[in-house]
Each structure stands twice: as C-alpha cells, then as structure tokens.
Enzyme design. Structure first.
Site, PDB file in Angstrom:
ATOM      1  N   ARG A 180     -28.121  27.099 -13.691  1.00  0.00           N
ATOM      2  CA  ARG A 180     -28.796  27.504 -14.919  1.00  0.00           C
ATOM      3  C   ARG A 180     -29.751  28.654 -14.614  1.00  0.00           C
ATOM      4  O   ARG A 180     -30.561  28.579 -13.686  1.00  0.00           O
ATOM      5  CB  ARG A 180     -29.583  26.325 -15.503  1.00  0.00           C
ATOM      6  CG  ARG A 180     -30.259  26.657 -16.828  1.00  0.00           C
ATOM      7  CD  ARG A 180     -31.009  25.457 -17.388  1.00  0.00           C
ATOM      8  NE  ARG A 180     -32.187  25.127 -16.600  1.00  0.00           N
ATOM      9  CZ  ARG A 180     -32.949  24.045 -16.813  1.00  0.00           C
ATOM     10  NH1 ARG A 180     -32.634  23.199 -17.765  1.00  0.00           N
ATOM     11  NH2 ARG A 180     -34.005  23.809 -16.052  1.00  0.00           N
ATOM     12  N   ARG A 199     -33.812 -27.620 -24.632  1.00  0.00           N
ATOM     13  CA  ARG A 199     -33.830 -26.395 -23.823  1.00  0.00           C
ATOM     14  C   ARG A 199     -33.412 -25.191 -24.668  1.00  0.00           C
ATOM     15  O   ARG A 199     -32.608 -25.309 -25.581  1.00  0.00           O
ATOM     16  CB  ARG A 199     -32.876 -26.518 -22.630  1.00  0.00           C
ATOM     17  CG  ARG A 199     -33.290 -27.507 -21.557  1.00  0.00           C
ATOM     18  CD  ARG A 199     -32.276 -27.484 -20.426  1.00  0.00           C
ATOM     19  NE  ARG A 199     -32.715 -28.224 -19.252  1.00  0.00           N
ATOM     20  CZ  ARG A 199     -32.384 -29.481 -18.997  1.00  0.00           C
ATOM     21  NH1 ARG A 199     -31.628 -30.147 -19.852  1.00  0.00           N
ATOM     22  NH2 ARG A 199     -32.797 -30.075 -17.900  1.00  0.00           N
ATOM     23  N   CYS A 206     -25.793  17.291 -18.777  1.00  0.00           N
ATOM     24  CA  CYS A 206     -26.625  17.418 -17.573  1.00  0.00           C
ATOM     25  C   CYS A 206     -28.043  16.910 -17.778  1.00  0.00           C
ATOM     26  O   CYS A 206     -28.899  17.097 -16.918  1.00  0.00           O
ATOM     27  CB  CYS A 206     -26.653  18.868 -17.091  1.00  0.00           C
ATOM     28  SG  CYS A 206     -27.383  20.014 -18.277  1.00  0.00           S
ATOM     29  N   SER A 255     -22.505  22.672 -21.596  1.00  0.00           N
ATOM     30  CA  SER A 255     -23.164  21.554 -20.944  1.00  0.00           C
ATOM     31  C   SER A 255     -24.298  21.110 -21.860  1.00  0.00           C
ATOM     32  O   SER A 255     -25.181  21.906 -22.187  1.00  0.00           O
ATOM     33  CB  SER A 255     -23.734  21.965 -19.582  1.00  0.00           C
ATOM     34  OG  SER A 255     -24.402  20.879 -18.982  1.00  0.00           O
ATOM     35  N   TYR A 279     -17.045  15.797 -17.644  1.00  0.00           N
ATOM     36  CA  TYR A 279     -17.905  15.260 -16.583  1.00  0.00           C
ATOM     37  C   TYR A 279     -19.280  14.908 -17.135  1.00  0.00           C
ATOM     38  O   TYR A 279     -19.681  15.361 -18.215  1.00  0.00           O
ATOM     39  CB  TYR A 279     -18.064  16.274 -15.446  1.00  0.00           C
ATOM     40  CG  TYR A 279     -18.839  17.514 -15.826  1.00  0.00           C
ATOM     41  CD1 TYR A 279     -20.229  17.557 -15.723  1.00  0.00           C
ATOM     42  CD2 TYR A 279     -18.182  18.652 -16.305  1.00  0.00           C
ATOM     43  CE1 TYR A 279     -20.947  18.674 -16.089  1.00  0.00           C
ATOM     44  CE2 TYR A 279     -18.889  19.782 -16.669  1.00  0.00           C
ATOM     45  CZ  TYR A 279     -20.286  19.790 -16.560  1.00  0.00           C
ATOM     46  OH  TYR A 279     -20.997  20.904 -16.925  1.00  0.00           O
ATOM     47  N   LYS A 281     -25.887 -21.047 -22.448  1.00  0.00           N
ATOM     48  CA  LYS A 281     -25.966 -22.443 -22.005  1.00  0.00           C
ATOM     49  C   LYS A 281     -25.126 -23.342 -22.904  1.00  0.00           C
ATOM     50  O   LYS A 281     -24.331 -24.158 -22.437  1.00  0.00           O
ATOM     51  CB  LYS A 281     -27.425 -22.891 -21.999  1.00  0.00           C
ATOM     52  CG  LYS A 281     -27.659 -24.267 -21.398  1.00  0.00           C
ATOM     53  CD  LYS A 281     -29.151 -24.577 -21.288  1.00  0.00           C
ATOM     54  CE  LYS A 281     -29.827 -23.642 -20.323  1.00  0.00           C
ATOM     55  NZ  LYS A 281     -31.268 -23.976 -20.149  1.00  0.00           N
ATOM     56  N   HIS A 310     -38.209 -20.502  -9.026  1.00  0.00           N
ATOM     57  CA  HIS A 310     -38.346 -19.461 -10.046  1.00  0.00           C
ATOM     58  C   HIS A 310     -38.466 -18.085  -9.408  1.00  0.00           C
ATOM     59  O   HIS A 310     -37.800 -17.130  -9.814  1.00  0.00           O
ATOM     60  CB  HIS A 310     -39.584 -19.756 -10.909  1.00  0.00           C
ATOM     61  CG  HIS A 310     -39.924 -18.648 -11.858  1.00  0.00           C
ATOM     62  ND1 HIS A 310     -40.823 -17.652 -11.539  1.00  0.00           N
ATOM     63  CD2 HIS A 310     -39.467 -18.370 -13.087  1.00  0.00           C
ATOM     64  CE1 HIS A 310     -40.908 -16.811 -12.555  1.00  0.00           C
ATOM     65  NE2 HIS A 310     -40.105 -17.227 -13.509  1.00  0.00           N
ATOM     66  N   GLY A 360     -36.226 -18.976 -16.777  1.00  0.00           N
ATOM     67  CA  GLY A 360     -37.660 -19.203 -16.814  1.00  0.00           C
ATOM     68  C   GLY A 360     -38.399 -18.495 -17.926  1.00  0.00           C
ATOM     69  O   GLY A 360     -39.606 -18.626 -18.061  1.00  0.00           O
ATOM     70  N   ARG A 402     -23.525 -21.333 -15.251  1.00  0.00           N
ATOM     71  CA  ARG A 402     -23.581 -19.967 -15.796  1.00  0.00           C
ATOM     72  C   ARG A 402     -23.176 -19.007 -14.689  1.00  0.00           C
ATOM     73  O   ARG A 402     -23.247 -19.353 -13.501  1.00  0.00           O
ATOM     74  CB  ARG A 402     -24.993 -19.643 -16.289  1.00  0.00           C
ATOM     75  CG  ARG A 402     -26.067 -19.715 -15.222  1.00  0.00           C
ATOM     76  CD  ARG A 402     -27.458 -19.628 -15.820  1.00  0.00           C
ATOM     77  NE  ARG A 402     -28.494 -19.862 -14.806  1.00  0.00           N
ATOM     78  CZ  ARG A 402     -29.758 -20.094 -15.076  1.00  0.00           C
ATOM     79  NH1 ARG A 402     -30.168 -20.152 -16.323  1.00  0.00           N
ATOM     80  NH2 ARG A 402     -30.648 -20.293 -14.112  1.00  0.00           N
ATOM     81  N   MET A 442     -37.961 -18.760 -21.310  1.00  0.00           N
ATOM     82  CA  MET A 442     -38.245 -19.550 -22.506  1.00  0.00           C
ATOM     83  C   MET A 442     -38.448 -21.010 -22.113  1.00  0.00           C
ATOM     84  O   MET A 442     -38.422 -21.352 -20.946  1.00  0.00           O
ATOM     85  CB  MET A 442     -37.127 -19.347 -23.526  1.00  0.00           C
ATOM     86  CG  MET A 442     -37.152 -17.936 -24.111  1.00  0.00           C
ATOM     87  SD  MET A 442     -35.811 -17.624 -25.240  1.00  0.00           S
ATOM     88  CE  MET A 442     -34.398 -17.709 -24.150  1.00  0.00           C
TER      89      MET A 442
END
Length: 909
Positions: free
Chosen positions: A652, A103, A865, A798, A885, A32, A490, A112, A376, A114
């Site tokens: 496996r 604020r 994995c 893996s 991967y 903010k 809210h 909402g 924002r 804080m």
C-alpha cells in the site's frame, strides 16, 4: 371447520430409557437437557427428570415471573408426578420423600457460570423421614445441611460480605471444625450436622429477615426462577461476552431425581473425561470422592482421588507420595471399586463412540449403584483439541471434514503463544509442585484477588480455590494457581476452556488473603512478586522464565495440511517487515495482502529524511529528500519479496496524513530546526499548517499522492527496482501496488498513471521487466458503490474493513471506546464492529463492491486486509462473498486457514 394448532411443549421429560427430546435439540433443551434425553434413550442409567426449555427463559425475561410460572405450572406438576412414579417416592412426603436437583443448562457448555441446587425438597420433617427410610441419620442431616447452604447462596443471596471474607455458611462450618478439632466435612457427627442446620437457618433469618422456606413446591419454584435469573448474572454475562454468545439464547432448567453420593463409604461422586482434556492423549481419566456430592469435586474443597490406576500413579509421582501410602490412602476407583469402574469404563466408551467426540461426564455412586448425571463434549485446550481431532480421524471414528469442523478456530491461538525456553527451564528454581491442570507457560506478578488481576500488566492469580465469581480475573490473568482442587476443579475446567495455563492442588502453598502472602517451604512471597507456571509439568517457579517462539509441528502441522486440502480461499498476511513476513510464511501464509509503507518511515535515520521532505518548500527539495529515502524503501521491499518468494505481495502506498511524521514536542522541534538549519518558527509554522480538524477524513491516502506525485513516484521506483533486483538473483516476486483511500475513479486514474509511467521508465532504463498489478483499497463507501467504474482500471480490490467500518458507522476507532462498551451492554450492538465484521451494513457494501467490480472485470482479484481478516465469522463471510483471499496478522494465519477450509466444507454439506 377450525383446525386447532398443536401447542408446543415447554417441558420435556426423560427417564427409564425413554425421552421426549434428543441430542439434536440443544437450542431448545440446552446442552445438558438434550444430552440427558439422549443418554436415557440409548440405555445409559440416568436419574429421571425433566427439562424446562430455553424459550421459557426468554419468556420469563420478557413477560415476568408470574406469567412464566403460569405457562409451565401444569407441565411441571405432571413431570414431578412422572419422576415420583419412576422412583417410587413422593415429592414433599414425610415418609418416602423425593428430593430433586435443579440445574441450569445453556445450549453451550458454560461450566460454573450459572447456578445449581441439590437435595431440594428438604425440611425439618422430610429429613426425619429420609433418615428413617435409609436408616442413615448422618446422610440425611448432611444432605439437609448441604441443601440449606446451596439454596441459601443461590436463591436467597447469602454471599460473602467482602472479598477478604469467606462464604457465610463456610465460616460457620470452619468455626465448628476449629471448636471440634477436625478438618474434613466427613468428620462432622450427626449432632454437628443438626447444629449446622440450625445455625444455617438462623444465619438466613438474620441476613434476609425471612425464615428459610419449608414448602418443597415453594423451594422448587424459587430454584427454577434463580436459574433463569442466573442467565443474566454478572459471571454468566461476562462469560457470554467473552465467547460471543447472544443474550437472547436463554438457559434451560433441568430438574432430576436426586441420587446420593454422600450415603457412606459405598457411595461417592466424580467427574471423568474419555480423553485427556489438557493434552488430548487417548487415556480415560478423572477424579472421584467417596461419601460426597457432585459440587464437592468441582469446588475443590477436598482434593479428589484418581479414577484409573494409571492416573493415580501419575498423580502420586507428581505429589511425591510413596506407592504404599498411595494404595492405602489414595486408591484409584479402579482399585477400590472395580465393578463400578468397569461399568463406568463401558459407559465412557459407549458415549464417546455415540457422540464421536471426547466426553466430559459426571457420575454418582449411590450405595454401589452407578448413575450418569451428565455428558457433554469436553472443554479442552487448543493442543488437546487438535490432537483429539486428528486422533479420531486416524481411528476412523470421523472423516477428514468432520475432523476439520471439530476444531474451534480461535483456540488455535493458544498454540501460537510463546513457550518456556528449554534451556531457561533447566536453570529455573522450582519452589513447589501442583497438578498440571491446563498446559502452557505463564509468567506474572502475584495477585490474590480476581478483581485485582488487572493491577499489573502480567499477573498470576493465586487462590486457595477459585469460584465462578473469579471468572473475569481468571480471564485477565496470564495464569492461575490454586492450593486446593484437582484436575476437574472449577479452576482447571474453566482454565482449559479459556486456554489459560493453570496449576491446581498445590497443597504445599500457604495462602493468607489478609496479609496477601504466599508461603512455601520456608520462603515468603508477596503480592507483586514474580512467579512462573509450567502448566505442562505442574512446576511453580520463582521469578521470570525466558520464552521462545512456537512453531507448526506434529498434529498441528497435519491439521494445517488438511485445511489447505479443502480450502478454496487463500490466506495471506499483513506484514511490514521481512521478519513478520518470514513468521507468517512459517505459519503457511500464501502471500502478503497488506504492507503498510508508512511503518518503514519511523526509524531514526528515516524519519529525518521524511521530515526534510515534508518541510521542503519546493518540488525539487521534496524530491531530494525522497531520493535519500529511496534506497531504504527498496531494501525493505527486497527483504519482504525474498521472504515471500513466489507469492504475491501487496504494497500500500503512503496512507497516513503528514502531521503524524512531524514532531509535536518543543524539544524535538528545536532539534529538527537545528538539524535542518532553519528557524524554530519555520518548524512550528509547518506543524501548525499540517494540523487537521479530522485527520481521518483529511489529507491522506491517494490525496497525498495526487497532491505530491513525487511521493508515489519514489515508492513505485523502490517497489519496481526491488523486484528487478530480486529477479536478477533468480528470485520470483509478484508485486501488487495498492492505491489507498480512493472515492472517485479519477483519484485512482491519476495514481495509476504515475505508477505505470514510473515503472515503464525503469523497465526501459534496466532493459528488463517484471509483472505487476495496480489495484486499490476499497475503504470508502462511495468506492464500493462505484466499483464497476473503478474496476475498468484496477487489477484488484482489497477491502480495508477498518476504515470502511469507521466510515459506514460514522464511528472513530480512537474514540468509540467511550460508548461502545455501553452499546454492547445495552444490546444496541451485539458485537464490536471493529472486531467482528458487520455483515448487515459494512458486509453489504463489500457484496455490492465485489459484484459490481466483477460485473466489469469477471476475473477481478478480490481480498480483504482489515483486522477482520483473521476473525472466524468474518473470514467465513468473505468466503461466501467469493473473495480470492483474506489477509491477517501473522499469528492469525493458521486460524484463517482452518476457517477457510471449514467454510468450504459447510458450503457443500
């Protein structure tokens, strides 16, 4: 000569088209404060003010109140003086008073979570001066009433006594409305407001034992400290934990000159979005209230009106309001105040182009003058997030890399949830209509209180209006339904941020918390009754509605295609059945990184053969039972290979201890004894023999295969035969056989020999071959340390991070729930290591294992994995390690594809 070190400021000023900070300083000034400074610098009309940095919040938490206040006292006093000079008013002055807002402002948006205080600086003398200066007694006393209410709740702790009760100040107001026969706050007379001020202060004295503070400086320091304290309030802590934000970030405090939306019919307040936060549609939209202050809009106490004519017409259609009635009673800002609207429209265009992203703005109109209070990057649903990113790319506002980085990976999960079946919707009984605040489909049982959202497996939280205290319940519930509030309330904003289905402003609902009932159109629904919410249309539906699976299409499919263009690291899936493999492939999986063969043994016809194998006393007996299992395993592998045609499939070998396959209940033990024609005692003896003190570290994985090589033989046979059968049908498959749980090179060598000998015999028998790899899962720390030796034999590694995490930490996943929540709460651990890869410890073993493995075999294929294969920060780490991967569950594949692309882009920026 001694060089004096420059002291870093703790307070940053902004206003009058100047600012000490800018939008790049979010970590220091909070989101903010950084954006207020930026807007001020680019000529947006922002009320002047100052920001106390997030570092002061950290100092406050470590050094205490007195020290922290002394550190910033002089800078705060100078900054108040700067506001006074810019506004031509004086803080605490009885004739020409300056009022301020206080604020919070964390580095990320936490709507909402804080606290905020408006109209600070009011007392019994200032209110008279403000009334005289503005010639508006109604406005002055309304502002005073609001200040006591907000300050009392935020700073002095005036909260409802129980969940069935309302806010103590609201209760006083409701009693007065009932006595006067009015409904709206705007209907209070000046005397009513004076009475409310007196009654509010009296309530504070009775509850706290102290008079309401009258010194503006005491009020200011009280509010600043309250904002710092709110960083560690229950709802902020829950929100941080939910999103994984560190506790040491702290919050900034923003103090600004007040501008007033409650000065009469030429004033107002609102919230707007440069694009639709629910769908991503490129349509300016938002809501406003005349004669109101900012909190009125988000609190949802009054249902606001729409900013644009188009939005107003859409709202009227949903609310079933006739056009003539709409224009007279619910005009858009565009129709009511065209000059203000045109300025707002100009600013929203300027800000979106400046930030190159969809903006969420708050504004106030004071006596015909427009002020922008905040901007924002707007919270949005997963669907809106993808559409906005792809639209901004097509509009030329951002490039491909920026579009990919604009998408938050975990929010893609929203697009992979089931949606309502269109056929079922046609038959649905729609009982009421609300505003489609956050898209999605939700079915659950009605609950009326946030702390009871976990009462049922699937719940719908039904509230008159939500408050920040409802956060945990909103997160648990499948959907949120409110009787009050608009698209910027809210409930709506938080639900969109969570990706949670939400319908707001369903005015036809009559909710009674005491009787726990919901009445609508003559029908009554009770706690525990099923309802369904269609967040895309605002329809509230009686009972359950059938759902269907999602699919990649439209902008989502375009995003995935763009991700693959930049991703270097591939994404596979963990799949144990052809069905899972097909789902994963439809989501773009490029192979299978883990097929757990043990999952195939638990079906009724298979578990019997498995148990026969376990109970056999001889190798011959075990081989006979395994012979019965062979065709079943082969059929499974054929289905998986076919689903993943052309891609590698890692299978496996059997991993869990054998005790998991035997019956432990007396009744099932008796059944097994009868089926196998052996004594009950023989079954009991075998079960007792297989029981282990610590199965996690016991007779499992490669230890099973080396003890009972016939198991490895059977599984290899099934894998290789399945591959050859598919090859005969012209289907390309690439099997990779993975040996689990090795800790020594010899363990792998013994298993590899069995696999290769068995495969060679099948090739000779069939007079045909297929290419296959033999590798291992690195899940024991010793294996990572011995990786250079293991890589002499293994074709691939893996990393099984589930077990590697258990063994590195010494935590059992099954038992860690007893202490992990406490560890997280006390900061002993920042995150759950079973959800987010521990890069400092476990991660270093992965780095060592990869480096040592490739020092022996440079082209060694390496992947992961464990469950971490679909968690964004963990996937990014895997890219940094140089893995080929990652593998994850089918529904996490799109997330991992995006993160793989983002990791590549970040590495070359």
């Amino acid at each position: 000569m001694e060089v004096l070190q420059e002291v870093k400021p703790r307070v940053y000023k902004f206003g009058d088209k100047k600012a000490d900070g800018n939008s790049t300083m979010k970590n220091l000034l909070g989101g903010k404060g950084a954006n207020l400074a930026e807007m001020s610098s680019i000529g947006i009309p922002v009320p002047p003010g100052f920001t106390i940095t997030t570092e002061v919040c950290t100092e406050y938490n470590s050094l205490g109140k007195e020290t922290a206040v002394n550190l910033i006292k002089r800078e705060v006093e100078e900054s108040i003086e700067n506001i006074e000079n810019l506004m031509g008013t004086k803080f605490g002055d009885k004739v020409n008073p300056l009022l301020v807002s206080v604020r919070s402002g964390a580095r990320v948006s936490m709507p909402g979570m804080m606290d905020t205080v408006l109209n600070l600086g009011m007392n019994d003398e200032v209110v008279l001066g403000l009334a005289k200066k503005t010639n508006n007694d109604q406005f002055a006393w309304d502002s005073y009433r609001r200040f006591i209410q907000m300050y009392g709740g935020v700073v002095l702790g005036m909260k409802p006594a129980s969940k069935e009760d309302i806010d103590p100040f609201e209760e006083i107001m409701e009693n007065l409305k009932e006595k006067r026969g009015i409904e709206l706050d705007t209907e209070f007379t000046i005397q009513d407001l004076k009475d409310l001020v007196f009654d509010f202060k009296d309530a504070v004295k009775k509850r706290t034992g102290h008079d309401f503070p009258t010194n503006p400086w005491d009020q200011l320091w009280g509010a600043i400290i309250a904002v710092f304290n709110s960083w560690n309030g229950d709802r902020a802590v829950y929100y941080r934990n939910m999103h994984g934000y560190p506790a040491d970030w702290g919050t900034a405090v923003n103090v600004q000159a007040m501008v007033y939306g409650n000065m009469g019919d030429n004033s107002g307040t609102g919230v707007c979005f440069t694009r639709d936060a629910g769908t991503g549609e490129n349509v300016f939209n938002g809501e406003y209230l005349i004669n109101a202050q900012g909190e009125d809009v988000v609190a949802g106490v009054r249902t606001p009106q729409q900013i644009t004519k188009l939005g107003s017409e859409r709202w009227a259609e949903l609310a079933k309001v006739e056009e003539e009635d709409r224009i007279e009673n619910y005009p858009s800002l565009e129709e009511l105040m065209p000059s203000i609207f045109n300025k707002l429209n100009t600013y929203q265009n300027k800000l979106e182009k400046h930030y190159r992203d969809m903006q969420d703005m708050e504004f106030t109109m004071q006596d015909g003058k427009l002020w922008i209070l905040q901007t924002r990057n707007g919270k949005r649903t997963g669907a809106a997030m993808v559409k906005i990113a792809m639209d901004l790319l097509k509009e030329g506002m951002i490039d491909e890399k920026e579009a990919l980085l604009l998408v938050e990976p975990n929010k893609l999960d929203e697009l992979l949830h089931p949606i309502f079946d269109s056929k079922a919707l046609k038959k649905a009984n729609v009982i009421a209509q609300g505003l489609p605040a956050s898209p999605g489909a939700a079915t659950g049982k009605i609950v009326f209180f946030a702390d009871e959202a976990n009462k049922y497996k699937s719940s719908i939280l039904v509230r008159i209006e939500t408050s920040p205290e409802d956060l945990e319940g909103m997160n648990i519930a499948k959907g949120i339904l409110t009787a009050r509030g608009g698209m910027t309330s809210h409930a709506a904003v938080v639900a969109r941020g969570m990706g949670k289905c939400c319908i707001s402003g369903a005015g036809a609902l009559k909710i009674n918390y005491k009787t726990r009932t919901l009445k609508v159109d003559g029908n009554e629904y009770h706690e525990g009754d099923w309802i369904s919410l269609n967040g895309s249309t605002g329809n509230i539906i009686e009972g359950k509605v059938a759902t269907m699976e999602p699919e990649l299409s439209g902008e989502f499919a375009e995003l995935m295609k763009l991700s693959d263009k930049y991703a270097v690291m591939k994404v596979r899936t963990n799949a144990d059945s052809p069905k899972d493999a097909k789902i994963a492939r439809s989501f773009g999986a490029q192979g299978i990184g883990l097929t757990r063969t043990e999952h195939m043994f638990f079906e009724l016809d298979r578990i019997k053969a498995m148990r026969e194998m376990i109970l056999a006393e001889t190798v011959k007996g075990r081989k006979q039972a395994l012979k019965d299992l062979l065709p079943m395993q082969r059929e499974d592998f054929e289905g998986i290979f076919e689903a993943m045609e052309g891609f590698a499939v890692t299978i496996r070998l059997l991993d869990p201890p054998l005790h998991e396959f035997v019956p432990h209940q007396l009744a099932t033990q008796k059944d097994l004894a009868e089926e196998m024609h052996i004594s009950l005692q023989a079954v009991k003896n075998k079960v007792a023999e297989l029981e282990e003190f610590n199965p996690m570290l016991g007779h499992r994985g490669c230890r099973l295969g080396n003890t009972y090589p016939e198991i490895t033989e059977m599984q290899t046979h099934a894998i290789i035969e399945a591959a050859l059968n598919l090859k005969a049908r012209g289907i390309v498959c690439k099997p990779e056989i993975m040996v689990p749980l090795i800790g020594t090179v010899k363990e792998f060598e013994f298993q590899e020999k069995i696999i290769r000998t068995t495969a060679a015999a099948i090739f000779e028998e069939r007079n045909d071959t297929v290419e296959y790899l033999v590798g291992t899962m690195i899940e024991i720390p010793r294996a990572a340390l011995m990786a250079d030796k293991i890589a002499e034999k293994a074709d691939f590694f893996s990393f099984g991070t589930n077990d590697l995490t258990q063994m590195t930490f010494g935590y059992s996943r099954d038992d860690a729930g007893k202490f992990l929540p406490t560890y997280l709460e006390k900061g002993i651990l920042k995150v759950d290591p079973f959800e987010v890869l521990d890069q400092e410890g476990v991660g270093q073993l992965i780095v060592i294992g990869t480096e040592r493995g490739r020092s022996t075999k440079p082209n060694l294929k390496v992947g992961i994995c464990g469950e971490h294969g679909g968690e964004p920060s963990s996937v990014e780490f895997c890219y940094g390690v140089g893995m080929d991967y990652v593998s994850c569950s089918p529904y996490r594949v799109p997330i991992a594809r995006l993160v793989s692309a983002q990791a590549t882009i970040k590495s070359i920026k």
